[in-house]
Design an enzyme around this catalytic site. Structure first.
Site, short mmCIF file in Angstrom:
data_model
loop_
_atom_site.label_atom_id
_atom_site.label_comp_id
_atom_site.label_asym_id
_atom_site.label_seq_id
_atom_site.Cartn_x
_atom_site.Cartn_y
_atom_site.Cartn_z
N SER A 144 25.89 -43.51 48.92
CA SER A 144 27.26 -43.02 49.08
C SER A 144 27.25 -41.68 49.80
CB SER A 144 27.92 -42.83 47.70
OG SER A 144 27.43 -41.66 47.07
N ASP A 145 28.29 -41.41 50.56
CA ASP A 145 28.50 -40.05 51.01
C ASP A 145 28.70 -39.20 49.75
OD1 ASP A 145 28.88 -37.79 52.55
OD2 ASP A 145 30.30 -38.74 53.91
N TRP A 146 28.57 -37.89 49.89
CA TRP A 146 28.56 -37.02 48.71
C TRP A 146 29.92 -37.06 48.00
CZ3 TRP A 146 24.33 -37.92 50.60
CH2 TRP A 146 23.15 -37.29 50.23
#
Ligand SMILES: *[C@@H]1O[C@H](CO)[C@@H](O)[C@H](O)[C@H]1NC(C)=O
Ligand SMILES: *[C@@H]1O[C@H](CO)[C@@H](O)[C@H](O)[C@H]1NC(C)=O
Ligand SMILES: *[C@@H]1O[C@H](CO)[C@@H](O)[C@H](O)[C@H]1NC(C)=O
Ligand SMILES: *[C@@H]1O[C@H](CO)[C@@H](O)[C@H](O)[C@H]1NC(C)=O
Ligand SMILES: *[C@@H]1O[C@H](CO)[C@@H](O)[C@H](O)[C@H]1NC(C)=O
Ligand SMILES: *[C@@H]1O[C@H](CO)[C@@H](O)[C@H](O)[C@H]1NC(C)=O
Ligand SMILES: *[C@@H]1O[C@H](CO)[C@@H](O)[C@H](O)[C@H]1NC(C)=O
Ligand SMILES: *[C@@H]1O[C@H](CO)[C@@H](O)[C@H](O)[C@H]1NC(C)=O
Ligand SMILES: *[C@@H]1O[C@H](CO)[C@@H](O)[C@H](O)[C@H]1NC(C)=O
Ligand SMILES: *[C@@H]1O[C@H](CO)[C@@H](O)[C@H](O)[C@H]1NC(C)=O
Length: 810
Positions: A287-289
């Site tokens: 996942s992106d942050w």
């Protein structure tokens, strides 16, 4: 089955919709309200012992077989660590697994010392040079390796650049999927040749920064939903991911936005369907942050690793969810297997000479840390050539360039983008640049401030330019840290010292004095962009005013832009005293030396625009800026962005609408001239009586059905250097598809080659057209389909200058 639009239901249940009904009568009560819906695709395909990943997956399965459930779950999320990495998948010491250090980003290793600020993605796009893209990536991967990085968080092919003012377009290569696809293939292969996993991002259709994040306090809103039809997502946004997976990308990052109203990191159609089934992706989805929005449903939708941690979603709750039967243990086994397989696939299990995760990766440069000089001395020419080749010369009259050292005896320099910023230092530098962060420009006073509305809880004003010094990179997590900056001013001083040239400069005034006897005046401006915000404009009055002021007094005015995206030039492009214009893009740390080499003719410009420069903002139509739907309205909690233009973005839009661009996609000048001749186009193999099959039939491997990559036709042409200097040309092939549907672009880029030619020399360029290159996505069949009929084949210098044409019949 977990519905992808679960959030909508939850919010409806909470009565959120009631607040947005206001005076309007349509109260939104059903998730079927929205245009875009993603079909559910379950379960997640498991990574398989096949193809290039066969051995790595087999070893990973064996490894994961020895783990407890808690240990497996530990591999599915980041943990805090003192490695200095952007994210860290924790170690399992009892089995000799040291953990995985993931670190920003696609233009160099960020936030550390003794690394290179490489030319940014847009600069690589403007170079149109596959070989150079590979070399840049290989050396960049080598730097990451030396710092103990296992996974580099790049390259970027999404955003593609649909929204012209998009804040992150500069991180990727080009709005054209074929150009982006060719360069991402080389970049993934290059990074991974160094034994470092690439993480190709962002998956998928995150095309604007505005509303990319949900707002959970104040003005409540979900992330923007990119509503994309099936054909468009395949032919445009998914296309370069095919190339990245084909090249073996070990990781893919899912994005912040919603796709068809379902969060991209929990969208089973996107992750289970497109990526893991159709593309045959064998690595792990990260996942992106903070982009993981729920627990059980993201696990089932195909997310493998939550970053920066799984707090409140996975971790102990994932263990509980397995134990209570909500998530099958096979899913967690597959998550862990994909992570560990990437580690084996990159040979990171071989301990010889391999640094520990995060070696020499200080999180804070103010603390004492292990100094690791990660730069390879052999990379110097690649850093320099990369910087040179992304400059695009778009105007050159009166033989303004290249300079003749003997004749240019007095030079006047203007503009805030000529000199190095005042700071290149670790924090604290609240308003300026923190080391490798290039965040200057945000909230700066005065210059072209535009209020862009709410981002999260912030009411931010945003500057169109970075007034504090030259730009070598955009801002945010894609910003690269350089070991130094060669600014244009510094490099010009060296050149002028050698030539005995008199230099005047004023980098501050909006209306500087211009010495009338100057042989040339150079005005340096920039166009700034950063992650987190879309750009307020494609030009600014301050810089245009400065250019007009100088040009009114200097008959040889040369304009140089460091531009993190499209920069319009129509207020001065036809000015007779503006004799040359260069888009210098974001060259990385060799910026100044590269520019001077071009100005003085030691190098010959060979960059070409990886986007279209319009005459006027309005020419981009509705794709100029982001969709802004936060004003009180029925949709204020659910911002929607309908990709109704389909694949007609950039030059495809200009072609379809018959709009004349200022500078066409693919355009760029050289100090020499090129001519094209002898187009030859033929099917690759003699046609069988049955002809070439309409649909691919091979099994899926990494990169989709493997016969999509079969070469179906060959096109050749001869390119001759007809001018006085050695130079590189970018020969471009465009294809017009048969059929008369208005959704199909008039022409699409399907080949590019960059031969280097001495004066008088001729090269034959060959373009291999694969089945995919000549196919359209058939939504009914859910397959790529060759169209029967006559394809137009065009070869030339840019999308609007195609001197050769022919046909291919399939
Ligand atoms: C998005 O929704 C549209 C309209 O319902 C549909 O045609 C398309 O296939 C969906 N795309 C994805 C990626 O789910
Ligand atoms: C999971 O990782 C943490 C470090 O983040 C470690 O302290 C813990 O012991 C690990 N748990 C297991 C079961 O390995
Ligand atoms: C599960 O998540 C909730 C928040 O969503 C958190 O408070 C709780 O501590 C988590 N439980 C475990 C066992 O990790
Ligand atoms: C199973 O555990 C998960 C995570 O704690 C929780 O969200 C879910 O409601 C549980 N399901 C059941 C049926 O108890
Ligand atoms: C950058 O320039 C702006 C506007 O001139 C100024 O307000 C700001 O203080 C400058 N920042 C730094 C770090 O020099
Ligand atoms: C903004 O620019 C104007 C004109 O150049 C100047 O008078 C004014 O002081 C500037 N304001 C700030 C806050 O820098
Ligand atoms: C946001 O900032 C702008 C400019 O600073 C201001 O004009 C506007 O009133 C602010 N909006 C809100 C809602 O605070
Ligand atoms: C071009 O520059 C000269 C000075 O060399 C000036 O006299 C002339 O007015 C300028 N032309 C325009 C159109 O501004
Ligand atoms: C751009 O188009 C707008 C609207 O059509 C028009 O008002 C404006 O003058 C145009 N600008 C230029 C530089 O042509
Ligand atoms: C193809 O090339 C010929 C010869 O240069 C030219 O006359 C014709 O207009 C071109 N056709 C197209 C469709 O560009």
């Amino acid at each position: 089955m977990v519905p992808d639009t679960v959030w909508v239901r939850v919010l409806a249940a909470l009565g959120v919709f009631a607040t947005c009904a206001s005076a309007q009568d349509d109260v939104i009560t059903s998730d079927t309200y929205f245009y875009g819906q993603s079909e559910p695709v379950y379960p997640t395909p498991q990574t398989a012992e096949q193809g290039a990943w066969k051995d790595a997956v087999a070893k990973a399965k064996k490894f994961v077989g020895q783990l407890t459930l808690e240990e497996k779950v530990n591999l599915t999320a980041g943990a805090t660590s003192d490695t200095g990495c952007s994210g860290f998948i924790p170690a399992i010491p009892r089995l000799g697994f040291p953990g995985i250090c993931v670190t920003d980003a696609g233009n160099g290793v960020r936030g550390t010392d003794f690394v290179t600020a490489w030319p940014a993605g847009i600069h690589v796009g403007a170079s149109w040079n596959k070989d150079l893209a590979y070399q840049r990536a290989a050396f960049m991967g080598g730097e990451a390796k030396a710092k103990g990085v296992n996974t580099l968080l790049g390259p970027v092919v999404g955003p593609a650049g649909r929204v012209v003012q998009g804040g992150r377009n500069w991180e990727g290569f080009s709005i054209d999927p074929y150009l982006a696809g060719g360069l991402v293939h080389e970049t993934v292969a290059g990074i991974q040749s160094a034994g470092v996993s690439a993480c190709t991002k962002h998956f998928i259709a995150q095309e604007q920064e505005t509303h990319r994040l949900p707002t959970r306090s104040g003005a409540f809103a979900e992330s923007v939903s990119s509503n994309v039809d099936d054909r468009t997502i395949h032919e445009l946004y998914l296309w370069p991911f095919y190339d990245a997976v084909k090249a073996g990308t070990a990781s893919v990052m899912c994005s912040y936005n919603r796709l068809n109203n379902s969060y991209a990191c929990g969208n089973s159609k996107a992750l289970n369907g497109l990526l893991k089934t159709e593309l045959g992706f064998q690595g792990y989805v990260m996942s992106d942050w903070g982009a993981q929005m729920s627990g059980v449903s993201t696990a089932l939708a195909g997310l493998d690793v939550a970053m920066p941690d799984g707090e409140g979603t996975w971790g102990g709750n994932l263990t509980l969810a397995v134990n209570n039967g909500s998530v099958p243990v096979s899913r967690v086994d597959d998550m862990a297997t994909r992570v560990i397989a990437s580690w084996y696939q990159m040979n990171q299990d071989k301990s010889d000479g391999i640094p520990n995760p995060g070696d020499g990766m200080p999180a804070d440069l103010n603390v004492a840390h292990k100094i690791v000089d990660a730069r390879n001395p052999k990379s110097k020419s690649v850093v320099f050539d990369g910087a040179v080749e992304g400059h695009v010369l778009v105007k050159n009259t009166n033989n303004a360039l290249p300079f003749d050292s003997a004749k240019v005896k007095m030079l006047s320099l203007f503009g805030y983008s000529a000199k190095a910023p005042n700071q290149n230092n670790p924090a604290p530098a609240p308003e300026g640049m923190t080391f490798g962060d290039w965040s200057l420009g945000v909230q700066s006073a005065n210059l072209t401030e535009v209020n862009m509305g709410f981002f999260g809880n912030l009411n931010i004003t945003y500057s169109a330019i970075a007034p504090n010094g030259t730009l070598i990179s955009g801002g945010g997590s894609g910003a690269a840290a350089g070991s130094l900056i060669s600014a244009p001013y510094d490099a010009l001083v060296s050149q002028c010292q050698e030539d005995g040239t008199m230099l005047f400069w004023d980098f501050e005034s909006a209306t500087p004095a211009v010495v009338p006897t100057s042989d040339a005046c150079i005005v340096f401006g920039n166009a700034w962009a950063t992650e987190g915000y879309d750009r307020p404009s494609l030009r600014d009055d301050y810089t245009d005013g400065l250019i007009a002021h100088v040009a009114s007094q200097c008959a040889n005015t040369i304009v140089v832009f460091h531009n993190a995206g499209t920069r319009l030039v129509d207020t001065f492009a036809d000015h007779p005293n503006v004799t040359a214009i260069i888009f210098a893009h974001l060259p990385g740390q060799e910026s100044g030396r590269a520019l001077v080499s071009l100005l003085y003719g030691q190098s010959n410009p060979s960059g070409r625009l990886p986007y279209t420069v319009a005459r006027n903002e309005s020419d981009y139509g509705r794709l100029l800026g982001p969709d802004l739907t936060l004003a009180p309205s029925r949709l204020q909690h659910f911002p929607q962005s309908d990709f109704a233009e389909g694949t007609l973005v950039d030059y495809r839009h200009f072609d379809a609408a018959g709009i004349e661009p200022r500078y066409a996609f693919g355009f760029g000048l050289s100090y020499t001239t090129f001519a094209y001749a002898n187009l030859r186009a033929a099917l690759a193999k003699p046609r069988k009586s049955s002809g070439v099959a309409e649909y691919p039939s091979a099994a899926v491997a990494e990169g989709g059905q493997s016969d999509l990559w079969d070469v179906v036709a060959l096109v050749q042409a001869d390119v001759t250097n007809t001018g006085p200097r050695a130079g590189q040309d970018v020969a471009q092939l465009y294809v017009g598809f048969p059929g008369d549907d208005s959704a199909t672009p008039v022409r699409q880029l399907r080949g590019f080659e960059k031969p280097a030619l001495r004066p008088g020399a001729t090269a034959t360029v060959e373009f291999k057209l694969t089945r995919r290159d000549l196919s359209v996505w058939d939504s009914a069949a859910q397959k790529w389909r060759l169209r029967r009929g006559e394809y137009g084949v065009y070869v030339g210098a840019n999308s609007r200058d195609l001197g050769l044409n022919g046909t291919l019949v399939i």
